[in-house]
Motif scaffolding. Structure first.
Motif, PDB file in Angstrom:
ATOM      1  N   LEU A   1       0.873  -1.169   0.000  1.00 12.04           N
ATOM      2  CA  LEU A   1       0.000   0.000   0.000  1.00 12.04           C
ATOM      3  C   LEU A   1       0.909   1.217   0.000  1.00 12.04           C
ATOM      4  CD1 LEU A   1      -2.909   1.192   0.275  1.00 12.04           C
ATOM      5  CD2 LEU A   1      -2.486   1.236   2.752  1.00 12.04           C
ATOM      6  N   TRP A   2       0.825   2.023  -1.054  1.00 10.54           N
ATOM      7  CA  TRP A   2       1.713   3.174  -1.218  1.00 10.54           C
ATOM      8  C   TRP A   2       0.877   4.442  -1.246  1.00 10.54           C
ATOM      9  CZ3 TRP A   2       7.049   2.505  -3.084  1.00 10.54           C
ATOM     10  CH2 TRP A   2       7.738   3.722  -3.208  1.00 10.54           C
ATOM     11  N   MET A   3       1.121   5.338  -0.304  1.00  7.95           N
ATOM     12  CA  MET A   3       0.437   6.621  -0.264  1.00  7.95           C
ATOM     13  C   MET A   3       1.387   7.682  -0.811  1.00  7.95           C
ATOM     14  SD  MET A   3      -1.389   6.218   3.453  1.00  7.95           S
ATOM     15  CE  MET A   3      -0.750   4.662   4.081  1.00  7.95           C
ATOM     16  N   GLN A   4       0.930   8.377  -1.830  1.00  6.87           N
ATOM     17  CA  GLN A   4       1.761   9.348  -2.523  1.00  6.87           C
ATOM     18  C   GLN A   4       2.173  10.508  -1.626  1.00  6.87           C
ATOM     19  OE1 GLN A   4       2.886   7.757  -5.942  1.00  6.87           O
ATOM     20  NE2 GLN A   4       3.254   9.914  -5.630  1.00  6.87           N
ATOM     21  N   LEU A   5       3.064  11.323  -2.135  1.00  2.02           N
ATOM     22  CA  LEU A   5       3.593  12.483  -1.426  1.00  2.02           C
ATOM     23  C   LEU A   5       2.448  13.330  -0.871  1.00  2.02           C
ATOM     24  CD1 LEU A   5       6.423  13.591  -0.900  1.00  2.02           C
ATOM     25  CD2 LEU A   5       6.152  15.029  -2.905  1.00  2.02           C
ATOM     26  N   GLY A   6       2.519  13.653   0.409  1.00  2.00           N
ATOM     27  CA  GLY A   6       1.502  14.461   1.050  1.00  2.00           C
ATOM     28  C   GLY A   6       0.331  13.665   1.603  1.00  2.00           C
ATOM     29  N   ILE A   7       0.365  12.351   1.433  1.00  2.00           N
ATOM     30  CA  ILE A   7      -0.731  11.503   1.911  1.00  2.00           C
ATOM     31  C   ILE A   7      -0.202  10.535   2.963  1.00  2.00           C
ATOM     32  CG2 ILE A   7      -2.526   9.846   1.272  1.00  2.00           C
ATOM     33  CD1 ILE A   7      -2.200  10.950  -1.644  1.00  2.00           C
ATOM     34  N   ALA A   8      -0.822  10.563   4.134  1.00  2.90           N
ATOM     35  CA  ALA A   8      -0.466   9.641   5.214  1.00  2.90           C
ATOM     36  C   ALA A   8      -1.707   9.368   6.044  1.00  2.90           C
ATOM     37  CB  ALA A   8       0.638  10.217   6.089  1.00  2.90           C
TER      38      ALA A   8
ATOM     39  N   GLY B   1       0.118  -7.893   6.507  1.00  2.00           N
ATOM     40  CA  GLY B   1       1.284  -8.380   5.776  1.00  2.00           C
ATOM     41  C   GLY B   1       1.699  -7.580   4.563  1.00  2.00           C
ATOM     42  N   LEU B   2       1.039  -6.441   4.311  1.00  2.00           N
ATOM     43  CA  LEU B   2       1.434  -5.611   3.175  1.00  2.00           C
ATOM     44  C   LEU B   2       2.597  -4.717   3.575  1.00  2.00           C
ATOM     45  CD1 LEU B   2      -1.634  -6.327   2.552  1.00  2.00           C
ATOM     46  CD2 LEU B   2      -1.655  -4.217   1.233  1.00  2.00           C
ATOM     47  N   ASP B   3       3.466  -4.443   2.623  1.00  2.00           N
ATOM     48  CA  ASP B   3       4.455  -3.390   2.822  1.00  2.00           C
ATOM     49  C   ASP B   3       3.693  -2.071   2.745  1.00  2.00           C
ATOM     50  OD1 ASP B   3       6.904  -4.960   2.916  1.00  2.00           O
ATOM     51  OD2 ASP B   3       6.552  -5.352   0.793  1.00  2.00           O
ATOM     52  N   VAL B   4       4.137  -1.068   3.481  1.00  2.00           N
ATOM     53  CA  VAL B   4       3.442   0.220   3.501  1.00  2.00           C
ATOM     54  C   VAL B   4       4.454   1.344   3.334  1.00  2.00           C
ATOM     55  CG1 VAL B   4       2.003   1.793   4.847  1.00  2.00           C
ATOM     56  CG2 VAL B   4       1.629  -0.679   5.009  1.00  2.00           C
ATOM     57  N   VAL B   5       4.121   2.274   2.431  1.00  2.00           N
ATOM     58  CA  VAL B   5       4.921   3.479   2.242  1.00  2.00           C
ATOM     59  C   VAL B   5       3.946   4.649   2.330  1.00  2.00           C
ATOM     60  CG1 VAL B   5       6.426   4.765   0.678  1.00  2.00           C
ATOM     61  CG2 VAL B   5       6.541   2.260   0.731  1.00  2.00           C
ATOM     62  N   GLN B   6       4.298   5.659   3.119  1.00  3.42           N
ATOM     63  CA  GLN B   6       3.459   6.848   3.268  1.00  3.42           C
ATOM     64  C   GLN B   6       4.228   8.096   2.866  1.00  3.42           C
ATOM     65  OE1 GLN B   6       0.621   7.005   6.724  1.00  3.42           O
ATOM     66  NE2 GLN B   6       2.205   5.732   7.690  1.00  3.42           N
ATOM     67  N   ASP B   7       3.489   9.080   2.329  1.00  4.06           N
ATOM     68  CA  ASP B   7       4.048  10.401   2.051  1.00  4.06           C
ATOM     69  C   ASP B   7       5.314  10.322   1.205  1.00  4.06           C
ATOM     70  OD1 ASP B   7       4.271  13.161   2.123  1.00  4.06           O
ATOM     71  OD2 ASP B   7       5.259  13.198   4.074  1.00  4.06           O
ATOM     72  N   SER B   8       5.227   9.556   0.113  1.00  5.36           N
ATOM     73  CA  SER B   8       6.393   9.375  -0.748  1.00  5.36           C
ATOM     74  C   SER B   8       5.936   9.198  -2.192  1.00  5.36           C
ATOM     75  CB  SER B   8       7.177   8.133  -0.289  1.00  5.36           C
ATOM     76  OG  SER B   8       8.428   8.082  -0.914  1.00  5.36           O
ATOM     77  N   CYS B   9       6.677   9.761  -3.126  1.00  4.89           N
ATOM     78  CA  CYS B   9       6.309   9.692  -4.539  1.00  4.89           C
ATOM     79  C   CYS B   9       7.006   8.517  -5.231  1.00  4.89           C
ATOM     80  CB  CYS B   9       6.663  11.001  -5.241  1.00  4.89           C
ATOM     81  SG  CYS B   9       6.241  10.962  -7.008  1.00  4.89           S
TER      82      CYS B   9
END
Length: 140
Positions: A103-110, A122-130
């Motif tokens: 689950l990847w949240m784009q820049l400015g999203i957390a 069990g998902l990898d998670v990335v927040q606030d990143s393009c």
């Protein structure tokens, strides 16, 4: 949890939730770049379901996109979110349901609640990143 370079190297399909057909939108530019780098883009946007964006059929929801891939023995590797932070929990639930890898949240999203939910499943998670910026840094 995998590192961002590992996620990007091990992924092939990216569902872009909130992908807009408008070329001036960040979602379009990021998706177009990722497609040019060899990723399969799956547009997810109920407002444009059934049309095409970047030569790919737009799906109404992640489940529809996942079903289309499953017919070919594939799955969604990354769910890239171009939605408001408060709209992320339902997307996280869908990402878990379709067994996406990240689950990847784009820049400015957390959204920490959504991140915790996805990580617990069990998902990898990335927040606030393009994704585009991170990919460019990886290949530089």
């Amino acid at each position: 949890m995998r590192s961002i370079p590992d996620i990007l190297k091990q992924s092939k399909t990216i569902a872009v939730v909130g992908l807009s057909p408008k070329e001036e939108r960040a979602s379009f530019g990021v998706a177009q770049y990722l497609q040019s780098q060899g990723y399969r883009i799956l547009p997810v946007n109920p407002s444009y379901a059934g049309t095409d964006i970047l030569g790919e059929k737009v799906h109404a929801c992640l489940q529809d996109a996942a079903d289309a891939l499953a017919a070919h023995g594939q799955r969604i590797d990354i769910v890239d979110c171009f939605r408001k932070a408060e709209d992320i929990p339902p997307v996280a639930r869908e990402a878990i349901a379709v067994r996406a890898g990240c689950l990847w949240m784009q820049l400015g999203i957390a959204n920490q609640a959504a991140a915790d939910m996805a990580a617990a499943a069990g998902l990898d998670v990335v927040q606030d990143s393009c994704l585009k910026v991170d990919h460019k840094m990886m290949v530089a």
